[in-house]
Design an enzyme around this catalytic site. Structure first.
Site, PDB file in Angstrom:
ATOM      1  N   GLY A 243       6.398  -4.378  -4.224  1.00  0.00           N
ATOM      2  CA  GLY A 243       6.163  -5.836  -4.583  1.00  0.00           C
ATOM      3  C   GLY A 243       4.715  -6.076  -4.639  1.00  0.00           C
ATOM      4  O   GLY A 243       4.202  -7.002  -5.036  1.00  0.00           O
TER       5      GLY A 243
ATOM      6  N   THR B 235       2.014  -5.486   5.851  1.00  0.00           N
ATOM      7  CA  THR B 235       2.633  -4.922   7.036  1.00  0.00           C
ATOM      8  C   THR B 235       1.549  -3.719   7.715  1.00  0.00           C
ATOM      9  O   THR B 235       1.467  -3.401   8.697  1.00  0.00           O
ATOM     10  CB  THR B 235       3.828  -4.429   7.179  1.00  0.00           C
ATOM     11  OG1 THR B 235       4.784  -5.512   6.324  1.00  0.00           O
ATOM     12  CG2 THR B 235       4.449  -3.995   8.457  1.00  0.00           C
TER      13      THR B 235
ATOM     14  N   GLY C 257       0.083  -3.027   1.305  1.00  0.00           N
ATOM     15  CA  GLY C 257       0.805  -4.425   1.918  1.00  0.00           C
ATOM     16  C   GLY C 257       0.366  -4.671   2.861  1.00  0.00           C
ATOM     17  O   GLY C 257      -0.710  -4.570   3.569  1.00  0.00           O
TER      18      GLY C 257
ATOM     19  N   GLU D 154       2.207   5.052  -3.749  1.00  0.00           N
ATOM     20  CA  GLU D 154       2.952   5.309  -2.758  1.00  0.00           C
ATOM     21  C   GLU D 154       3.802   6.296  -2.656  1.00  0.00           C
ATOM     22  O   GLU D 154       4.070   7.073  -1.742  1.00  0.00           O
ATOM     23  CB  GLU D 154       3.599   3.844  -2.520  1.00  0.00           C
ATOM     24  CG  GLU D 154       2.510   3.050  -1.820  1.00  0.00           C
ATOM     25  CD  GLU D 154       3.207   1.420  -1.799  1.00  0.00           C
ATOM     26  OE1 GLU D 154       4.113   1.280  -2.555  1.00  0.00           O
ATOM     27  OE2 GLU D 154       2.775   0.599  -1.065  1.00  0.00           O
TER      28      GLU D 154
ATOM     29  N   ASP E 164       4.346   3.295   5.443  1.00  0.00           N
ATOM     30  CA  ASP E 164       4.224   2.461   4.505  1.00  0.00           C
ATOM     31  C   ASP E 164       5.228   1.388   4.599  1.00  0.00           C
ATOM     32  O   ASP E 164       6.295   1.384   5.463  1.00  0.00           O
ATOM     33  CB  ASP E 164       4.587   3.051   3.254  1.00  0.00           C
ATOM     34  CG  ASP E 164       3.942   2.235   1.984  1.00  0.00           C
ATOM     35  OD1 ASP E 164       4.097   2.992   0.745  1.00  0.00           O
ATOM     36  OD2 ASP E 164       3.834   1.251   2.139  1.00  0.00           O
ATOM     37  N   GLY E 165       4.960  -0.020   3.965  1.00  0.00           N
ATOM     38  CA  GLY E 165       5.918  -1.016   4.341  1.00  0.00           C
ATOM     39  C   GLY E 165       7.015  -0.760   2.947  1.00  0.00           C
ATOM     40  O   GLY E 165       7.028   0.238   2.398  1.00  0.00           O
TER      41      GLY E 165
ATOM     42  N   LYS F 215      10.592  -0.780  -3.189  1.00  0.00           N
ATOM     43  CA  LYS F 215       8.809  -0.702  -3.064  1.00  0.00           C
ATOM     44  C   LYS F 215       8.129  -1.121  -4.381  1.00  0.00           C
ATOM     45  O   LYS F 215       8.743  -0.829  -5.424  1.00  0.00           O
ATOM     46  CB  LYS F 215       8.421   0.631  -2.417  1.00  0.00           C
ATOM     47  CG  LYS F 215       8.714   0.698  -1.162  1.00  0.00           C
ATOM     48  CD  LYS F 215       8.156   1.967  -0.428  1.00  0.00           C
ATOM     49  CE  LYS F 215       6.629   1.825  -0.596  1.00  0.00           C
ATOM     50  NZ  LYS F 215       6.090   0.811   0.093  1.00  0.00           N
TER      51      LYS F 215
HETATM   52  O1  DER Z   1       4.101  -2.866  -2.711  1.00  0.00           O
HETATM   53  C1  DER Z   1       4.660  -2.095  -1.894  1.00  0.00           C
HETATM   54  O2  DER Z   1       5.361  -1.280  -1.912  1.00  0.00           O
HETATM   55  C2  DER Z   1       4.624  -2.763  -0.369  1.00  0.00           C
HETATM   56  O3  DER Z   1       4.500  -1.625   0.631  1.00  0.00           O
HETATM   57  C3  DER Z   1       5.549  -3.540   0.057  1.00  0.00           C
HETATM   58  O4  DER Z   1       6.761  -3.040  -0.680  1.00  0.00           O
HETATM   59  C4  DER Z   1       5.580  -4.074   1.412  1.00  0.00           C
HETATM   60  O5  DER Z   1       4.753  -5.064   1.433  1.00  0.00           O
HETATM   61  P1  DER Z   1       4.427  -6.013   2.814  1.00  0.00           P
HETATM   62  O6  DER Z   1       4.258  -5.202   3.941  1.00  0.00           O
HETATM   63  O7  DER Z   1       3.541  -6.887   2.356  1.00  0.00           O
HETATM   64  O8  DER Z   1       5.955  -6.691   2.868  1.00  0.00           O
END
Ligand code: DER
Length: 234
Positions: free
Chosen positions: A100, A32, A30, A107, A85-86, A98
């Site tokens: 997105g 972040t 992602g 993950e 992780d994001g 998670k």
């Molecule tokens: O796809 C995922 O699980 C990513 O970690 C998402 O959940 C966070 O993405 P972002 O950091 O672009 O908001």
């Protein structure tokens, strides 16, 4: 403070607090995480740290390689000190949505191999209840041949509506790094869900590969706030 700046301060703080020499790190996916890898590369160079990075997606692998970090894998690094992780949303109980970015399967596998899963996010991911801010639904990775029966089965069992995630720059559905489809479940927000029980039941359904519900997995979350502070939850 911009959203990217909020992501950055959360990512930098997490890397500074959880990474030391000889650390094996799961690197999430992602936008972040881009800042976390940036900070990791800075520290490796400035402090001459030895770290090995295990990716959770093709994107994460590219980030590791492009930042000249040591690329690892679960064959050689089956035990990780932490995974950074994001998340699309974090509720008051540290349950995450998670996926997105469509990378939830690897993950979750990598997070499960880590002693600690550390979440980094901007303030828009900080909710008291799932669905409060994240409106795209809970991603469920499914085997392509099963998406139609699963869509109706999950809708019948749990309510809400599931949509097959379509690709943006390509005709047809989004295909994950693992060759699967994603159903995004717009769940009924009037209902109270026991997410642990829901997650367990979804996983049992033949054709469901993994869900974007990360229950009891995250050790700590860092939220970059609009005022420049970092809010922590554990
Ligand atoms: O796809 C995922 O699980 C990513 O970690 C998402 O959940 C966070 O993405 P972002 O950091 O672009 O908001």
């Amino acid at each position: 403070m911009s959203l990217n700046e909020a992501k950055k301060i959360a990512a930098y703080k997490a890397v500074d607090e959880w990474v030391q020499n000889d650390t094996a790190i799961g690197v999430g996916s992602g936008s972040t995480v881009v800042f976390a890898v940036e900070r990791l590369a800075q520290r490796v160079s400035q402090e001459n740290l030895r770290v090995v990075c295990v990716p959770t997606s093709f994107q994460a692998r590219q980030l590791i390689v492009e930042n000249n970090l040591q690329l690892g894998d679960l064959d050689r690094n089956p035990h990780l000190d932490c995974a950074i992780d994001g998340a699309d949303e974090v509720d008051a109980n540290m349950t995450l949505i998670k996926g997105g970015g469509g990378c939830l399967l690897q993950e979750k596998i990598v997070a499960a191999c880590a002693d600690k899963m550390i979440v980094i996010a901007d303030y828009t991911k900080d909710s008291s209840k799932l669905g409060e801010q994240y409106k795209k639904g809970i991603p469920i990775e499914v085997v392509p041949m099963a998406y139609v029966p699963l869509r109706s089965r999950i809708q019948t069992r749990f309510g809400g509506k599931l949509k097959l995630r379509m690709a943006v720059a390509k005709a047809g559905p989004c295909v994950t790094d693992n060759g699967n489809f994603i159903l995004d479940w717009d769940f009924d927000q009037q209902k109270e869900y026991d997410w642990d029980a829901v997650n367990r039941e979804l996983i049992q359904m033949p054709g469901v590969v993994e869900t974007g519900l990360f229950v009891n997995m995250a050790r700590k979350a860092y939220f970059g706030m609009a005022d420049g502070t970092v809010k922590e939850r554990s």
